[in-house]
Design a protein around this motif. Structure first.
Motif, PDB file in Angstrom:
ATOM      1  N   LEU A  59       0.871  -1.418   0.077  1.00  0.00           N
ATOM      2  CA  LEU A  59       0.009   0.025   0.083  1.00  0.00           C
ATOM      3  C   LEU A  59       1.028   1.241  -0.055  1.00  0.00           C
ATOM      4  CD1 LEU A  59      -2.689  -1.120   2.707  1.00  0.00           C
ATOM      5  CD2 LEU A  59      -2.743  -1.247   0.122  1.00  0.00           C
ATOM      6  N   GLU A  60       2.134   1.289   0.112  1.00  0.00           N
ATOM      7  CA  GLU A  60       2.989   2.236   0.130  1.00  0.00           C
ATOM      8  C   GLU A  60       3.449   2.704  -1.252  1.00  0.00           C
ATOM      9  OE1 GLU A  60       3.750   3.933   2.709  1.00  0.00           O
ATOM     10  OE2 GLU A  60       2.680   2.425   4.196  1.00  0.00           O
ATOM     11  N   HIS A  61       2.885   2.207  -2.462  1.00  0.00           N
ATOM     12  CA  HIS A  61       3.139   2.629  -3.781  1.00  0.00           C
ATOM     13  C   HIS A  61       2.570   4.121  -3.875  1.00  0.00           C
ATOM     14  CE1 HIS A  61       3.139   2.326  -8.099  1.00  0.00           C
ATOM     15  NE2 HIS A  61       1.813   2.610  -7.999  1.00  0.00           N
ATOM     16  N   SER A  62       3.496   4.296  -4.644  1.00  0.00           N
ATOM     17  CA  SER A  62       3.385   5.934  -5.042  1.00  0.00           C
ATOM     18  C   SER A  62       4.000   6.216  -6.525  1.00  0.00           C
ATOM     19  CB  SER A  62       3.921   6.803  -4.244  1.00  0.00           C
ATOM     20  OG  SER A  62       5.238   6.690  -4.032  1.00  0.00           O
ATOM     21  N   ALA A  63       3.547   7.370  -7.189  1.00  0.00           N
ATOM     22  CA  ALA A  63       4.058   7.694  -8.457  1.00  0.00           C
ATOM     23  C   ALA A  63       5.406   7.762  -8.506  1.00  0.00           C
ATOM     24  CB  ALA A  63       3.599   8.980  -8.900  1.00  0.00           C
ATOM     25  N   GLN A  64       6.316   8.159  -7.255  1.00  0.00           N
ATOM     26  CA  GLN A  64       7.678   8.185  -7.312  1.00  0.00           C
ATOM     27  C   GLN A  64       7.931   6.779  -7.434  1.00  0.00           C
ATOM     28  OE1 GLN A  64       5.710   9.991  -5.242  1.00  0.00           O
ATOM     29  NE2 GLN A  64       6.036  12.043  -6.010  1.00  0.00           N
ATOM     30  N   ALA A 102     -12.643 -10.877  -3.378  1.00  0.00           N
ATOM     31  CA  ALA A 102     -13.670 -11.877  -3.583  1.00  0.00           C
ATOM     32  C   ALA A 102     -13.551 -13.126  -2.456  1.00  0.00           C
ATOM     33  CB  ALA A 102     -13.544 -12.200  -4.825  1.00  0.00           C
ATOM     34  N   HIS A 103     -12.232 -13.398  -2.392  1.00  0.00           N
ATOM     35  CA  HIS A 103     -12.076 -14.782  -1.410  1.00  0.00           C
ATOM     36  C   HIS A 103     -12.471 -14.498   0.306  1.00  0.00           C
ATOM     37  CE1 HIS A 103     -10.144 -18.189   0.224  1.00  0.00           C
ATOM     38  NE2 HIS A 103      -9.325 -17.562   0.897  1.00  0.00           N
ATOM     39  N   ILE A 104     -12.500 -13.173   0.526  1.00  0.00           N
ATOM     40  CA  ILE A 104     -12.585 -12.838   1.855  1.00  0.00           C
ATOM     41  C   ILE A 104     -14.353 -12.661   1.834  1.00  0.00           C
ATOM     42  CG2 ILE A 104     -12.890 -10.778   3.441  1.00  0.00           C
ATOM     43  CD1 ILE A 104     -10.148  -9.922   2.572  1.00  0.00           C
ATOM     44  N   GLN A 105     -14.920 -12.431   0.654  1.00  0.00           N
ATOM     45  CA  GLN A 105     -16.368 -12.359   0.662  1.00  0.00           C
ATOM     46  C   GLN A 105     -16.903 -13.811   0.924  1.00  0.00           C
ATOM     47  OE1 GLN A 105     -18.204 -10.269  -2.546  1.00  0.00           O
ATOM     48  NE2 GLN A 105     -20.085 -10.553  -1.856  1.00  0.00           N
ATOM     49  N   THR A 106     -16.024 -14.858   0.059  1.00  0.00           N
ATOM     50  CA  THR A 106     -16.755 -16.282   0.239  1.00  0.00           C
ATOM     51  C   THR A 106     -16.495 -16.756   1.446  1.00  0.00           C
ATOM     52  OG1 THR A 106     -15.855 -16.336  -2.263  1.00  0.00           O
ATOM     53  CG2 THR A 106     -16.233 -18.333  -0.702  1.00  0.00           C
ATOM     54  N   LEU A 107     -15.388 -16.256   2.141  1.00  0.00           N
ATOM     55  CA  LEU A 107     -15.023 -16.854   3.535  1.00  0.00           C
ATOM     56  C   LEU A 107     -16.241 -16.262   4.469  1.00  0.00           C
ATOM     57  CD1 LEU A 107     -11.292 -16.550   3.726  1.00  0.00           C
ATOM     58  CD2 LEU A 107     -12.537 -18.764   3.403  1.00  0.00           C
ATOM     59  N   ARG A 153      -8.722 -18.857   8.757  1.00  0.00           N
ATOM     60  CA  ARG A 153      -8.095 -18.418   7.507  1.00  0.00           C
ATOM     61  C   ARG A 153      -8.705 -16.856   6.943  1.00  0.00           C
ATOM     62  NH1 ARG A 153     -10.370 -22.590   3.341  1.00  0.00           N
ATOM     63  NH2 ARG A 153      -9.720 -23.940   4.956  1.00  0.00           N
ATOM     64  N   HIS A 154     -10.119 -16.644   7.526  1.00  0.00           N
ATOM     65  CA  HIS A 154     -10.612 -15.288   7.241  1.00  0.00           C
ATOM     66  C   HIS A 154      -9.501 -14.262   7.824  1.00  0.00           C
ATOM     67  CE1 HIS A 154     -13.319 -11.868   8.363  1.00  0.00           C
ATOM     68  NE2 HIS A 154     -13.566 -12.014   6.987  1.00  0.00           N
ATOM     69  N   ALA A 155      -9.309 -14.497   9.268  1.00  0.00           N
ATOM     70  CA  ALA A 155      -8.289 -13.430   9.948  1.00  0.00           C
ATOM     71  C   ALA A 155      -7.090 -13.448   9.212  1.00  0.00           C
ATOM     72  CB  ALA A 155      -8.196 -14.103  11.237  1.00  0.00           C
ATOM     73  N   ALA A 156      -6.545 -14.520   8.706  1.00  0.00           N
ATOM     74  CA  ALA A 156      -5.214 -14.260   8.130  1.00  0.00           C
ATOM     75  C   ALA A 156      -5.206 -13.431   6.836  1.00  0.00           C
ATOM     76  CB  ALA A 156      -4.653 -15.653   7.727  1.00  0.00           C
ATOM     77  N   VAL A 157      -6.289 -13.615   6.139  1.00  0.00           N
ATOM     78  CA  VAL A 157      -6.669 -13.103   4.787  1.00  0.00           C
ATOM     79  C   VAL A 157      -6.769 -11.798   4.864  1.00  0.00           C
ATOM     80  CG1 VAL A 157      -7.909 -13.172   2.447  1.00  0.00           C
ATOM     81  CG2 VAL A 157      -7.342 -15.398   3.452  1.00  0.00           C
ATOM     82  N   VAL A 158      -7.687 -11.441   6.125  1.00  0.00           N
ATOM     83  CA  VAL A 158      -7.976 -10.215   6.266  1.00  0.00           C
ATOM     84  C   VAL A 158      -6.794  -9.199   6.800  1.00  0.00           C
ATOM     85  CG1 VAL A 158      -9.083  -8.536   7.827  1.00  0.00           C
ATOM     86  CG2 VAL A 158     -10.226 -10.540   6.936  1.00  0.00           C
ATOM     87  N   ALA A 159      -5.988  -9.997   7.431  1.00  0.00           N
ATOM     88  CA  ALA A 159      -4.728  -9.273   7.768  1.00  0.00           C
ATOM     89  C   ALA A 159      -3.828  -9.006   6.755  1.00  0.00           C
ATOM     90  CB  ALA A 159      -4.080 -10.155   8.550  1.00  0.00           C
ATOM     91  N   TRP A 161      -4.869  -8.162   3.697  1.00  0.00           N
ATOM     92  CA  TRP A 161      -5.403  -7.325   3.016  1.00  0.00           C
ATOM     93  C   TRP A 161      -5.040  -6.105   3.487  1.00  0.00           C
ATOM     94  CZ3 TRP A 161      -8.531  -5.902  -1.326  1.00  0.00           C
ATOM     95  CH2 TRP A 161      -9.283  -5.016  -1.104  1.00  0.00           C
ATOM     96  N   GLN A 162      -5.124  -5.898   4.866  1.00  0.00           N
ATOM     97  CA  GLN A 162      -5.092  -4.522   5.486  1.00  0.00           C
ATOM     98  C   GLN A 162      -3.675  -4.283   5.309  1.00  0.00           C
ATOM     99  OE1 GLN A 162      -6.295  -5.356   9.427  1.00  0.00           O
ATOM    100  NE2 GLN A 162      -8.466  -5.165   9.254  1.00  0.00           N
ATOM    101  N   ALA A 163      -2.652  -5.346   5.200  1.00  0.00           N
ATOM    102  CA  ALA A 163      -1.354  -4.657   4.881  1.00  0.00           C
ATOM    103  C   ALA A 163      -0.841  -4.634   3.509  1.00  0.00           C
ATOM    104  CB  ALA A 163      -0.553  -5.990   5.675  1.00  0.00           C
TER     105      ALA A 163
END
Length: 542
Positions: A59-64, A102-107, A153-159, A161-163
């Motif tokens: 998530l730290e991606h930028s134009a630079q 989509a995987h998070i929604q399925t879980l 599994r949901h907790a791991a995927v959400v982590a 996603w947030q990272a």
């Protein structure tokens, strides 16, 4: 109706905005293939390195950071090749991000269903809208274990996603997993290695409007000559000026060749991609370009000449033609396909069925095709259907995404619109209101054919059922006409109703009787409208 969810409004699906055509690179010399392999391996390594850097940025991606990665790639290739690689990297990362969501929604769907069923008493029966409790204590215990696994599994995927962490495999995760099952796939290690390396090559270039023939990196002339601008470390392999390598093969696009030629002669942007089909040992060149979004016709215009309602099934399309009032016309049509076998076979079967459907729509003269806006994302889980494994495989095998994309693009070429409708209750209500009335000794109606009628009527803006509720018994004029098969201003809507059985046009009824046409009333009240004066005879009294 009580318990019926609110239906979505039908809408016209937007048309396609891109075109892609492909042709084979024939008569390549061994040296040509060596150069293509060298270019693919070199640029593929650069693409893998760039994807690794992009995933590390998260998530730290930028134009630079994007500009810094592009500068590093330019040193080992060129600015245009670096731009194509970084763009492909961002598209791949974004796709992985969408798949993760989509995987998070399925879980979450599975967890919600498990919690509901575990909260019910053992053996409690379910309803049409919700599953009941589990059958035994053993099944309840196993499902509680599965709930804990899904929650972890949901907790791991959400982590992740947030990272901003995603899992991407250049070449495809499926091909990577085949490495551990070579015997089942019928491949040797060398064959798998060849596919794996070819899948990770990168020989592609984005188009540039204003440049010669629309592309500076991979250039194709109007007479079919293909040349490639080699990256800096491979410039010694050039056989033409300015570091270019000209292939011995000539190409000519049989499909959309005129449109492609018009673009390159006007120096408009055309993107190219070269890849190797390892199974056949053939090289292919794919050309793609954007064009203005096809303007869809308004919904009212799509309904003027009637509609064809299409019910999508696992092995066929059930289609029925309706006029603009929602009346079924003719007999139902079926367009079958077989989705077993290889991916190429399934794709060809789907294209062939859609081609026959569209050609039939053009012949009958309708302006649009009505189809369900299907999405089985929440219905494919084990928790939704439990032991019904065959049903889960059935709905998973219906290619809803590919079907909608292909149908929209193929229909746009024939000037047809696609109207998407809410799929709720189409099969149930179609069978209830249309399957039996349309069935005759000469016409067999299935539940899928009746669903096609329901879909077509919903696309036309009519209710699925054939008739509205009867008018009040005290005043039949107060609630209007009891049928919704024709508009109020349509002439002849009060005319003779033909019998339900088949008969020749304008021929006598098989029973020998016909429904009586509405006639003028023999009352004084109707005299001004009928221009007849009706006078009952006077009563003679003695």
């Amino acid at each position: 109706m009580g318990g019926v969810r609110k239906l979505a409004v039908p809408f016209v699906v937007p048309g396609p905005c891109g075109v892609a055509v492909r042709d084979r690179l024939k008569h390549l010399t061994p040296h040509d293939e060596e150069v293509l392999r060298a270019v693919g391996e070199h640029q593929g390594a650069l693409a893998s390195r760039d994807l690794k850097s992009r995933c590390a940025d998260g998530l730290e991606h930028s134009a630079q950071t994007w500009a810094a990665r592009k500068r590093d790639l330019t040193k080992e290739s060129s600015s245009r090749i670096a731009g194509a690689i970084t763009k492909a990297t961002h598209d791949q990362w974004a796709l992985a991000r969408r798949c993760q969501a989509a995987h998070i929604q399925t879980l979450e769907t599975g967890i919600r269903t498990l919690r509901h069923r575990l909260s019910l008493p053992i053996g409690e029966k379910g309803t049409k809208r919700a599953a009941g409790g589990y059958r035994s204590k053993g099944e309840w215990f196993r499902k509680s274990r599965r709930l804990a696994a899904l929650e972890a599994r949901h907790a791991a995927v959400v982590a992740e996603w947030q990272a901003g962490r995603v899992r991407v495999v250049r070449g495809g995760r499926r091909l990577l997993n085949i490495r551990h099952h070579l015997a089942q796939a019928g491949l040797t290690e060398d064959q798998w290695r060849e596919r794996w390396e070819a899948g990770r090559w990168f020989i592609a270039a984005d188009g540039e409007s204003g440049k010669r023939f629309g592309n500076e990196t991979i250039r194709v002339t109007p007479d079919g000559e293909v040349s490639i601008r080699l990256p800096a470390p491979l410039a010694h392999l050039a056989n033409a000026g300015h570091g270019r390598y000209v292939l011995a093969s000539r190409i000519g696009f049989a499909h959309r060749g005129v449109e492609w030629a018009d673009r390159i002669e006007a120096n408009r942007a055309v993107a190219y991609r070269i890849h190797l089909d390892t199974e056949r040992g053939r090289w292919y060149l794919t050309a793609s370009w954007q064009r203005p979004v096809v303007k869809t016709i308004p919904l009212e215009a799509a309904r003027v000449r009637g509609m064809i309602g299409v019910d999508t099934n696992a092995d066929h399309f059930a289609a029925y033609r309706l006029d603009r009032h929602g009346n079924p016309v003719g007999d139902p049509r079926r367009f079958g396909f077989d989705l077993s076998g290889s991916a190429g076979h399934r794709d060809a079967q789907l294209r062939h069925a859609l081609t026959r459907l569209i050609h039939w729509a053009v012949r009958v003269g309708v302006a649009a095709i009505g189809i369900e806006d299907l999405d089985f994302a929440t219905e494919k889980t084990r928790e939704m259907h439990g032991r019904r494994k065959r049903f889960r495989q059935l709905i998973s095998g219906i290619p809803t995404g590919k079907l909608k994309a292909r149908l929209v693009s193929m229909a746009a070429e024939q000037g047809l619109g696609i109207v998407a409708v809410d799929p709720a209750y189409t099969s149930r209500w179609g069978a209830q209101h249309w399957q039996k009335p349309l069935a005759t000794s000469h016409r067999k109606m299935s539940r899928h054919d009746a669903a096609g009628v329901a879909i077509g009527r919903r696309a036309l803006g009519h209710p699925v059922r054939r008739r509205t509720a009867p008018p009040p018994h005290d005043r039949s004029d107060r609630a209007g006409h009891r049928t919704v098969q024709a508009g109020p201003g349509t002439r002849g809507r009060e005319g003779t109703r033909p019998p339900t059985t088949d008969r020749p046009p304008r021929g006598p009824s098989p029973s020998g009787t016909r429904t009586r046409e509405p006639s003028a009333s023999h009352t004084v009240r109707d005299a001004p409208s009928t221009q007849q004066w009706v006078q009952d005879s006077l009563m003679h009294t003695g």
